[in-house]
Design a protein around this motif. Sequence first.
Motif, PDB file in Angstrom:
ATOM      1  N   UNK A 130       0.843  -1.203   0.000  1.00  0.00           N
ATOM      2  CA  UNK A 130       0.000   0.000   0.000  1.00  0.00           C
ATOM      3  C   UNK A 130       0.879   1.254   0.000  1.00  0.00           C
ATOM      4  N   UNK A 131       1.966   1.214   0.738  1.00  0.00           N
ATOM      5  CA  UNK A 131       2.917   2.338   0.789  1.00  0.00           C
ATOM      6  C   UNK A 131       3.542   2.580  -0.592  1.00  0.00           C
ATOM      7  N   UNK A 132       3.958   1.501  -1.245  1.00  0.00           N
ATOM      8  CA  UNK A 132       4.545   1.634  -2.583  1.00  0.00           C
ATOM      9  C   UNK A 132       3.509   2.148  -3.578  1.00  0.00           C
ATOM     10  N   UNK A 133       2.289   1.654  -3.484  1.00  0.00           N
ATOM     11  CA  UNK A 133       1.236   2.124  -4.394  1.00  0.00           C
ATOM     12  C   UNK A 133       0.958   3.610  -4.195  1.00  0.00           C
ATOM     13  N   UNK A 134       0.992   4.069  -2.949  1.00  0.00           N
ATOM     14  CA  UNK A 134       0.803   5.498  -2.677  1.00  0.00           C
ATOM     15  C   UNK A 134       1.937   6.315  -3.297  1.00  0.00           C
ATOM     16  N   UNK A 135       3.165   5.821  -3.180  1.00  0.00           N
ATOM     17  CA  UNK A 135       4.316   6.523  -3.766  1.00  0.00           C
ATOM     18  C   UNK A 135       4.247   6.522  -5.290  1.00  0.00           C
ATOM     19  N   UNK A 136       3.818   5.411  -5.872  1.00  0.00           N
ATOM     20  CA  UNK A 136       3.710   5.338  -7.332  1.00  0.00           C
ATOM     21  C   UNK A 136       2.590   6.232  -7.855  1.00  0.00           C
ATOM     22  N   UNK A 137       1.483   6.302  -7.124  1.00  0.00           N
ATOM     23  CA  UNK A 137       0.390   7.200  -7.524  1.00  0.00           C
ATOM     24  C   UNK A 137       0.861   8.652  -7.468  1.00  0.00           C
ATOM     25  N   UNK A 138       1.607   9.004  -6.425  1.00  0.00           N
ATOM     26  CA  UNK A 138       2.148  10.358  -6.327  1.00  0.00           C
ATOM     27  C   UNK A 138       3.139  10.619  -7.455  1.00  0.00           C
ATOM     28  N   UNK A 139       3.950   9.632  -7.776  1.00  0.00           N
ATOM     29  CA  UNK A 139       4.906   9.765  -8.883  1.00  0.00           C
ATOM     30  C   UNK A 139       4.174  10.089 -10.180  1.00  0.00           C
ATOM     31  N   UNK A 140       3.120   9.362 -10.457  1.00  0.00           N
ATOM     32  CA  UNK A 140       2.357   9.605 -11.680  1.00  0.00           C
ATOM     33  C   UNK A 140       1.700  10.979 -11.665  1.00  0.00           C
ATOM     34  N   UNK A 141       1.137  11.374 -10.525  1.00  0.00           N
ATOM     35  CA  UNK A 141       0.461  12.675 -10.438  1.00  0.00           C
ATOM     36  C   UNK A 141       1.438  13.834 -10.632  1.00  0.00           C
ATOM     37  N   UNK A 142       2.611  13.735 -10.014  1.00  0.00           N
ATOM     38  CA  UNK A 142       3.609  14.802 -10.152  1.00  0.00           C
ATOM     39  C   UNK A 142       4.193  14.807 -11.561  1.00  0.00           C
ATOM     40  N   UNK A 143       4.395  13.642 -12.142  1.00  0.00           N
ATOM     41  CA  UNK A 143       5.000  13.538 -13.468  1.00  0.00           C
ATOM     42  C   UNK A 143       4.082  14.060 -14.555  1.00  0.00           C
ATOM     43  N   UNK A 144       2.814  13.742 -14.471  1.00  0.00           N
ATOM     44  CA  UNK A 144       1.876  14.085 -15.543  1.00  0.00           C
ATOM     45  C   UNK A 144       1.253  15.464 -15.350  1.00  0.00           C
ATOM     46  N   UNK A 145       0.789  15.782 -14.178  1.00  0.00           N
ATOM     47  CA  UNK A 145       0.168  17.080 -13.870  1.00  0.00           C
ATOM     48  C   UNK A 145      -0.854  17.521 -14.916  1.00  0.00           C
ATOM     49  N   UNK A 146      -1.675  16.603 -15.389  1.00  0.00           N
ATOM     50  CA  UNK A 146      -2.643  16.939 -16.441  1.00  0.00           C
ATOM     51  C   UNK A 146      -3.673  17.957 -15.992  1.00  0.00           C
ATOM     52  N   UNK A 147      -4.003  17.961 -14.708  1.00  0.00           N
ATOM     53  CA  UNK A 147      -4.973  18.930 -14.204  1.00  0.00           C
ATOM     54  C   UNK A 147      -4.301  20.157 -13.612  1.00  0.00           C
ATOM     55  N   UNK A 148      -2.986  20.210 -13.703  1.00  0.00           N
ATOM     56  CA  UNK A 148      -2.243  21.346 -13.193  1.00  0.00           C
ATOM     57  C   UNK A 148      -1.920  21.263 -11.711  1.00  0.00           C
ATOM     58  N   UNK A 149      -2.280  20.155 -11.073  1.00  0.00           N
ATOM     59  CA  UNK A 149      -1.994  19.993  -9.656  1.00  0.00           C
ATOM     60  C   UNK A 149      -2.033  18.512  -9.303  1.00  0.00           C
ATOM     61  N   UNK A 150      -1.520  18.188  -8.135  1.00  0.00           N
ATOM     62  CA  UNK A 150      -1.599  16.824  -7.620  1.00  0.00           C
ATOM     63  C   UNK A 150      -2.936  16.705  -6.888  1.00  0.00           C
ATOM     64  N   UNK A 151      -3.779  15.744  -7.256  1.00  0.00           N
ATOM     65  CA  UNK A 151      -5.071  15.603  -6.582  1.00  0.00           C
ATOM     66  C   UNK A 151      -4.913  15.416  -5.070  1.00  0.00           C
ATOM     67  N   UNK A 152      -5.805  16.034  -4.309  1.00  0.00           N
ATOM     68  CA  UNK A 152      -5.744  15.972  -2.850  1.00  0.00           C
ATOM     69  C   UNK A 152      -5.717  14.539  -2.332  1.00  0.00           C
ATOM     70  N   UNK A 153      -6.522  13.650  -2.939  1.00  0.00           N
ATOM     71  CA  UNK A 153      -6.584  12.279  -2.444  1.00  0.00           C
ATOM     72  C   UNK A 153      -5.271  11.525  -2.675  1.00  0.00           C
ATOM     73  N   UNK A 154      -4.563  11.844  -3.744  1.00  0.00           N
ATOM     74  CA  UNK A 154      -3.266  11.217  -4.016  1.00  0.00           C
ATOM     75  C   UNK A 154      -2.235  11.699  -2.993  1.00  0.00           C
TER      76      UNK A 154
END
Length: 133
Positions: free
Chosen positions: A67-91
């Motif tokens: 679960x910890x790794x999945x949280x880090x990978x989700x954050x990695x994707x959110x920071x890398x892509x930034x399609x909405x211009x920000x990291x989603x709060x839930x991520x």
Amino acid sequence: MSALSAAAKKGLGDPELAELVMIRASQINHCAFCLDMHLTIAREQGVDQKRLDLLDAWEEAGDLYSERERAALALTEAVTVLTDGFVPDEVYAAAAKHFDEDRLAHLIGLITAINGWNRLMVSRRIAPGGYTP
């Protein structure tokens, strides 16, 4: 960037997770040089080959990643892509649940650094195979 990368990786305190994060960002950014480099390092560190093979599909890989790794990978994707211009709060909240403030800052620093390296190497058209441990 070298100093940021080294400090972030050291401060994260989990070399295997650091490599998974750098590999995942490099997959998204299509950076062959960084993929070659970080896959080599991960293998040298003894990361299970199945975890490396399925990293691109980590969300569907069941309990292969914690679960910890999945949280880090989700954050990695959110920071890398930034399609909405920000990291989603839930991520962000999911990552903050698994990393204290210091480690979260180091994780974000590591993600930022590998994205910078990816952009530099892709822009310069640096081919894989040049990394030697």
